[in-house]
Scaffold this motif. Structure first.
Motif, PDB file in Angstrom:
ATOM      1  N   VAL A   1       0.709  -1.210  -0.092  1.00 11.15           N
ATOM      2  CA  VAL A   1      -0.013  -0.087   0.050  1.00 11.15           C
ATOM      3  C   VAL A   1       0.932   1.135  -0.023  1.00 11.15           C
ATOM      4  O   VAL A   1       0.599   2.164  -0.547  1.00 11.15           O
ATOM      5  N   ASN A   2       2.089   1.285   0.651  1.00  7.08           N
ATOM      6  CA  ASN A   2       2.790   2.364   0.486  1.00  7.08           C
ATOM      7  C   ASN A   2       3.553   2.709  -0.709  1.00  7.08           C
ATOM      8  O   ASN A   2       3.880   3.800  -0.976  1.00  7.08           O
ATOM      9  N   GLN A   3       3.454   1.790  -1.833  1.00  2.86           N
ATOM     10  CA  GLN A   3       3.690   2.190  -3.261  1.00  2.86           C
ATOM     11  C   GLN A   3       2.725   2.560  -3.884  1.00  2.86           C
ATOM     12  O   GLN A   3       2.577   2.975  -5.257  1.00  2.86           O
ATOM     13  N   ASP A   4       1.336   2.813  -3.354  1.00  2.00           N
ATOM     14  CA  ASP A   4       0.153   3.474  -4.170  1.00  2.00           C
ATOM     15  C   ASP A   4       0.166   4.899  -3.826  1.00  2.00           C
ATOM     16  O   ASP A   4      -0.262   5.261  -2.820  1.00  2.00           O
ATOM     17  N   PRO A   5       0.482   5.473  -4.947  1.00  7.92           N
ATOM     18  CA  PRO A   5       0.713   7.036  -5.027  1.00  7.92           C
ATOM     19  C   PRO A   5      -0.750   7.615  -4.489  1.00  7.92           C
ATOM     20  O   PRO A   5      -1.015   8.743  -3.774  1.00  7.92           O
ATOM     21  N   ALA A   6      -1.958   7.036  -5.102  1.00  6.69           N
ATOM     22  CA  ALA A   6      -3.229   7.625  -4.816  1.00  6.69           C
ATOM     23  C   ALA A   6      -3.594   7.624  -3.217  1.00  6.69           C
ATOM     24  O   ALA A   6      -4.491   8.455  -3.032  1.00  6.69           O
ATOM     25  N   PHE A   7      -3.099   6.657  -2.689  1.00  4.78           N
ATOM     26  CA  PHE A   7      -3.454   6.530  -1.080  1.00  4.78           C
ATOM     27  C   PHE A   7      -2.844   7.595  -0.487  1.00  4.78           C
ATOM     28  O   PHE A   7      -3.623   8.248   0.417  1.00  4.78           O
ATOM     29  N   PHE A   8      -1.639   7.897  -0.863  1.00  2.00           N
ATOM     30  CA  PHE A   8      -1.095   8.877  -0.031  1.00  2.00           C
ATOM     31  C   PHE A   8      -1.622  10.200  -0.561  1.00  2.00           C
ATOM     32  O   PHE A   8      -1.649  11.143   0.392  1.00  2.00           O
ATOM     33  N   ALA A   9      -2.114  10.407  -1.644  1.00  5.33           N
ATOM     34  CA  ALA A   9      -2.776  11.757  -1.951  1.00  5.33           C
ATOM     35  C   ALA A   9      -3.949  11.842  -1.150  1.00  5.33           C
ATOM     36  O   ALA A   9      -4.377  12.949  -0.687  1.00  5.33           O
TER      37      ALA A   9
ATOM     38  N   VAL B   1       3.598  13.250  -3.356  1.00  6.30           N
ATOM     39  CA  VAL B   1       4.241  13.548  -4.782  1.00  6.30           C
ATOM     40  C   VAL B   1       5.311  12.778  -4.910  1.00  6.30           C
ATOM     41  O   VAL B   1       6.292  12.983  -5.756  1.00  6.30           O
ATOM     42  N   GLY B   2       5.713  11.451  -4.196  1.00  2.22           N
ATOM     43  CA  GLY B   2       6.798  10.749  -4.475  1.00  2.22           C
ATOM     44  C   GLY B   2       8.026  11.202  -3.730  1.00  2.22           C
ATOM     45  O   GLY B   2       9.037  10.610  -4.030  1.00  2.22           O
ATOM     46  N   LYS B   3       7.879  11.876  -2.837  1.00  4.66           N
ATOM     47  CA  LYS B   3       9.104  12.552  -1.863  1.00  4.66           C
ATOM     48  C   LYS B   3       8.901  11.802  -0.590  1.00  4.66           C
ATOM     49  O   LYS B   3       8.017  12.105   0.049  1.00  4.66           O
ATOM     50  N   ASP B   4       9.962  11.234  -0.092  1.00  4.38           N
ATOM     51  CA  ASP B   4      10.197  10.471   1.252  1.00  4.38           C
ATOM     52  C   ASP B   4      11.435   9.937   1.463  1.00  4.38           C
ATOM     53  O   ASP B   4      11.858   9.114   1.040  1.00  4.38           O
ATOM     54  N   PRO B   5      12.229  10.902   2.394  1.00  8.50           N
ATOM     55  CA  PRO B   5      13.692  10.522   2.519  1.00  8.50           C
ATOM     56  C   PRO B   5      13.791   9.196   3.384  1.00  8.50           C
ATOM     57  O   PRO B   5      14.952   8.786   3.432  1.00  8.50           O
ATOM     58  N   GLU B   6      12.911   8.899   3.882  1.00  3.53           N
ATOM     59  CA  GLU B   6      12.814   7.633   4.609  1.00  3.53           C
ATOM     60  C   GLU B   6      12.581   6.321   3.910  1.00  3.53           C
ATOM     61  O   GLU B   6      13.329   5.412   4.537  1.00  3.53           O
ATOM     62  N   THR B   7      12.173   6.549   3.070  1.00  6.67           N
ATOM     63  CA  THR B   7      11.445   5.253   2.365  1.00  6.67           C
ATOM     64  C   THR B   7      12.810   4.806   1.222  1.00  6.67           C
ATOM     65  O   THR B   7      13.598   5.412   0.925  1.00  6.67           O
ATOM     66  N   SER B   8      12.598   3.439   1.011  1.00  7.08           N
ATOM     67  CA  SER B   8      13.297   2.703   0.332  1.00  7.08           C
ATOM     68  C   SER B   8      12.931   3.113  -1.080  1.00  7.08           C
ATOM     69  O   SER B   8      13.852   2.890  -2.023  1.00  7.08           O
ATOM     70  N   LEU B   9      12.034   3.617  -1.581  1.00  2.87           N
ATOM     71  CA  LEU B   9      11.388   3.927  -2.802  1.00  2.87           C
ATOM     72  C   LEU B   9      11.992   5.236  -3.314  1.00  2.87           C
ATOM     73  O   LEU B   9      12.293   6.100  -2.773  1.00  2.87           O
ATOM     74  N   PRO B  10      12.477   5.075  -4.699  1.00  2.00           N
ATOM     75  CA  PRO B  10      13.003   6.097  -5.024  1.00  2.00           C
ATOM     76  C   PRO B  10      11.938   7.255  -5.103  1.00  2.00           C
ATOM     77  O   PRO B  10      10.804   7.094  -5.447  1.00  2.00           O
ATOM     78  N   GLU B  11      12.435   8.721  -5.348  1.00  3.98           N
ATOM     79  CA  GLU B  11      11.523   9.743  -5.721  1.00  3.98           C
ATOM     80  C   GLU B  11      11.004   9.468  -7.005  1.00  3.98           C
ATOM     81  O   GLU B  11      11.645   9.162  -8.164  1.00  3.98           O
TER      82      GLU B  11
ATOM     83  N   SER C   1       6.105  -7.206 -18.334  1.00  3.90           N
ATOM     84  CA  SER C   1       7.105  -7.809 -17.640  1.00  3.90           C
ATOM     85  C   SER C   1       6.890  -7.911 -16.341  1.00  3.90           C
ATOM     86  O   SER C   1       7.607  -8.670 -15.443  1.00  3.90           O
ATOM     87  N   GLY C   2       5.783  -7.431 -15.943  1.00  7.35           N
ATOM     88  CA  GLY C   2       5.492  -7.532 -14.228  1.00  7.35           C
ATOM     89  C   GLY C   2       6.140  -6.336 -13.712  1.00  7.35           C
ATOM     90  O   GLY C   2       5.936  -6.498 -12.196  1.00  7.35           O
ATOM     91  N   ARG C   3       6.709  -5.358 -14.130  1.00  5.61           N
ATOM     92  CA  ARG C   3       7.270  -4.452 -13.417  1.00  5.61           C
ATOM     93  C   ARG C   3       6.346  -3.469 -13.072  1.00  5.61           C
ATOM     94  O   ARG C   3       5.427  -2.780 -13.792  1.00  5.61           O
ATOM     95  N   THR C   4       6.218  -2.899 -11.960  1.00  2.00           N
ATOM     96  CA  THR C   4       5.396  -1.840 -11.276  1.00  2.00           C
ATOM     97  C   THR C   4       6.490  -0.248 -11.360  1.00  2.00           C
ATOM     98  O   THR C   4       7.228  -0.600 -10.390  1.00  2.00           O
ATOM     99  N   ARG C   5       5.860   0.413 -12.028  1.00  2.00           N
ATOM    100  CA  ARG C   5       6.669   1.794 -12.041  1.00  2.00           C
ATOM    101  C   ARG C   5       5.762   3.028 -11.610  1.00  2.00           C
ATOM    102  O   ARG C   5       4.758   2.834 -11.558  1.00  2.00           O
ATOM    103  N   ALA C   6       6.377   4.092 -11.281  1.00  2.00           N
ATOM    104  CA  ALA C   6       5.782   5.440 -11.072  1.00  2.00           C
ATOM    105  C   ALA C   6       6.663   6.752 -11.528  1.00  2.00           C
ATOM    106  O   ALA C   6       7.614   6.684 -11.660  1.00  2.00           O
ATOM    107  N   ALA C   7       5.745   7.824 -12.039  1.00  2.00           N
ATOM    108  CA  ALA C   7       6.699   8.954 -12.631  1.00  2.00           C
ATOM    109  C   ALA C   7       5.642   9.958 -12.307  1.00  2.00           C
ATOM    110  O   ALA C   7       4.258   9.751 -12.216  1.00  2.00           O
ATOM    111  N   LYS C   8       6.090  11.245 -12.368  1.00  2.00           N
ATOM    112  CA  LYS C   8       5.143  12.443 -11.997  1.00  2.00           C
ATOM    113  C   LYS C   8       5.127  13.143 -13.223  1.00  2.00           C
ATOM    114  O   LYS C   8       6.242  13.188 -14.027  1.00  2.00           O
ATOM    115  N   PHE C   9       3.960  14.145 -13.536  1.00  2.24           N
ATOM    116  CA  PHE C   9       4.193  14.902 -14.618  1.00  2.24           C
ATOM    117  C   PHE C   9       3.206  16.171 -14.098  1.00  2.24           C
ATOM    118  O   PHE C   9       2.401  15.928 -13.272  1.00  2.24           O
ATOM    119  N   THR C  10       3.308  17.033 -14.791  1.00  4.83           N
ATOM    120  CA  THR C  10       2.714  18.467 -14.519  1.00  4.83           C
ATOM    121  C   THR C  10       1.752  19.139 -15.560  1.00  4.83           C
ATOM    122  O   THR C  10       1.973  19.163 -16.632  1.00  4.83           O
TER     123      THR C  10
END
Length: 522
Positions: free
Chosen positions: A335-343, A426-436, A511-520
């Motif tokens: 769930v920590n990887q769901d950007p909509a959840f944190f929005a 918005v994908g920023k979290d210095p503590e998490t292992s996920l990249p911005e 390929s089964g890979r889950t990715r995320a990116a931001k746009f404006t």
């Protein structure tokens, strides 16, 4: 039966004898020892309550500060808790012969109640504060409570918190209870109270483990009456949720994990878990069926920066610390990887701030501490406040120091979470292992994802002109609101329904890979 006194004795009603507070003679069982209600428990044989497995028959007198005494002739009592049962100040479970309203006419009517010792919490009010926060954040049920002075076999044993048992009942977990006797027509698809419990013992109840290793204890129906068909059903249902959570289309709001979850309860529970800084939030958590509702909140003695195993958590997201990863963290890590959840979390949190979250919580701490002042003075006359009894992170020489420590944690953490939730959305979290989340400028190995301002679309473009169009699923969340669009990856995704601002797209490709990116969208 009811007895009336013209007054309730105050602090002078107790005397110190050999280091233990003993009630004075005469009407000692019909009086209070402070300005709180009093509970007097007497075992029938006069022996101590020494087991958390075997109930002991007792009589119980409940004394109101007004002088009204209610006598219950047949109450069974046993110990409760795990590590807390080993401590000097013992917690207890009460089981009445008939249903009673121990918290008044507005509370639940039930046979089972708890007496929480709060021995590892030198403020004595952390569980009460957690209940208040749960209610404020929108939990459907948080345990009701009342602080009392407890005496067992004539000896005063301290300030206790009389509280609801977590069970299926109106004004508790209000869902349809499973039938105890099943027939071919019985509906076994709803009415289960469950607990994620990394330490659950199958020898002590009904326990099953999901494919991802999450251990689930069935709290209701009780192990004495649950049928195998009920266990099989609820285990299969939870597995369906877990499968959806880890499926390729898990972010799809219609066919993904959200169709199994009551999202408002998950969001309110998550915010409350982070606000209390509860390191056990993701390894010991209640939830219940049919659709998965999260809560009730329970057992927060070691929250609010009171656990020496984890250090200072004032400015750390608990979900990013990976506690108990081998036991139950996989669900919440996902769930920590769901950007909509944190929005949605960030938006809900800002709404709570607008309702005066900080001022209300701090005022509640002030009021609750003042309400137990006389009682806690007696309590800490028995149990030294500066003595470490379990996992306390910081010890204090006075109650005032511990009280200020709790308020300071809440004050600072509320501010911290405001910024951190917004960053995480918005994908920023210095503590998490996920990249911005990166901007949509770089290609993957086999295709490009391009945002076109000219026609307000996203396009998945094969890197090789002769290659096939990428396939998979996607979801887009707007951090400016809660709008989410999702579906199958296509050559061109129209974004006309999205407003201006930063948005995040998450996608799972062939390929089964889950990715995320931001746009404006400008």
């Amino acid at each position: 039966m009811l007895l009336r006194n013209s007054f309730c004795r105050t602090l002078a009603a107790v005397m110190t004898m050999a280091g233990t507070f003993l009630l004075s003679s005469g009407q000692d069982q019909h009086t209070c020892v402070s300005d709180l209600p009093a509970i007097h428990i007497n075992t029938l044989d006069g022996n101590a309550i020494t087991s958390k497995d075997t109930y002991v028959p007792t009589t119980l007198r409940y004394v109101e500060p007004s002088g009204i005494v209610t006598v219950y002739d047949s109450v069974r009592v046993r110990g409760r808790g795990s590590a807390t049962w080993t401590l000097e100040k013992k917690p207890y479970k009460l089981k009445f012969r008939n249903k009673v309203r121990m918290l008044g006419s507005t509370g639940a009517n039930g046979k089972k109640w708890n007496l929480m010792a709060n021995h590892t919490d030198k403020t004595l009010i952390r569980n009460a504060v957690a209940s208040f926060i749960g209610s404020f954040t929108g939990q459907k049920f948080t345990p009701g409570y009342r602080f009392v002075d407890l005496s067992v076999n004539g000896a005063y044993v301290g300030t206790y918190q009389l509280t609801d048992q977590i069970d299926i009942r109106k004004k508790r977990v209000d869902i349809t209870e499973q039938p105890e006797i099943l027939t071919s027509l019985s509906n076994i698809t709803g009415g289960y109270l469950l607990e994620i419990d990394g330490g659950a013992d199958p020898d002590e109840g009904t326990v099953f483990t999901t494919a991802k290793g999450v251990k689930i204890a069935v709290k209701s129906p009780d192990e004495d009456v649950i049928a195998q068909s009920q266990t099989d059903y609820i285990a299969a249902h939870i597995q369906k949720f877990e499968n959806a959570l880890f499926a390729d289309n898990w972010l799809n709001p219609v066919s993904g994990y959200r169709r199994y979850c009551d999202m408002p309860s998950l969001i309110s529970w998550y915010i409350a878990s982070e606000l209390t800084g509860n390191p056990s939030a993701f390894s010991s958590t209640y939830f219940y069926n049919d659709k998965l509702y999260w809560g009730p909140m329970w057992d927060y003695e070691m929250a609010f920066n009171n656990d020496d195993r984890h250090g200072d958590l004032t400015e750390s997201l608990i979900i990013s610390r990976n506690y108990n990863a081998a036991k139950s963290f996989p669900w919440f890590e996902r769930v920590n990887q769901d950007p909509a959840f944190f929005a949605e979390v960030s938006e809900a949190y800002q709404t709570l701030l607008g309702k005066g979250l900080k001022s209300h919580v701090l005022q509640f701490i002030d009021d609750t501490s003042a309400a137990i002042e006389q009682s806690r003075m007696l309590n800490f006359g028995i149990y030294p406040i500066d003595a470490k009894v379990h996992r306390e992170l910081v010890l204090f020489s006075s109650y005032a120091e511990g009280f200020r420590y709790l308020k300071d944690f809440i004050d600072r953490r509320i501010d911290f979470l405001s910024q951190r939730f917004a960053d995480r959305a918005v994908g920023k979290d210095p503590e998490t292992s996920l990249p911005e989340f990166p901007a949509l400028q770089n290609s993957t190995d086999d295709y490009y994802l391009v945002f076109s301002e000219s026609d307000n679309t996203l396009r998945f473009i094969p890197a090789d002109a002769t290659a096939q169009q990428p396939v998979g699923t996607f979801a887009i969340a707007s951090v400016a609101g809660t709008t989410v669009i999702s579906g199958q990856i296509s050559e061109r995704i129209h974004l006309d329904t999205l407003g201006h601002g930063v948005h995040i797209i998450s996608w799972t490709d062939m390929s089964g890979r889950t990715r995320a990116a931001k746009f404006t969208i400008k």
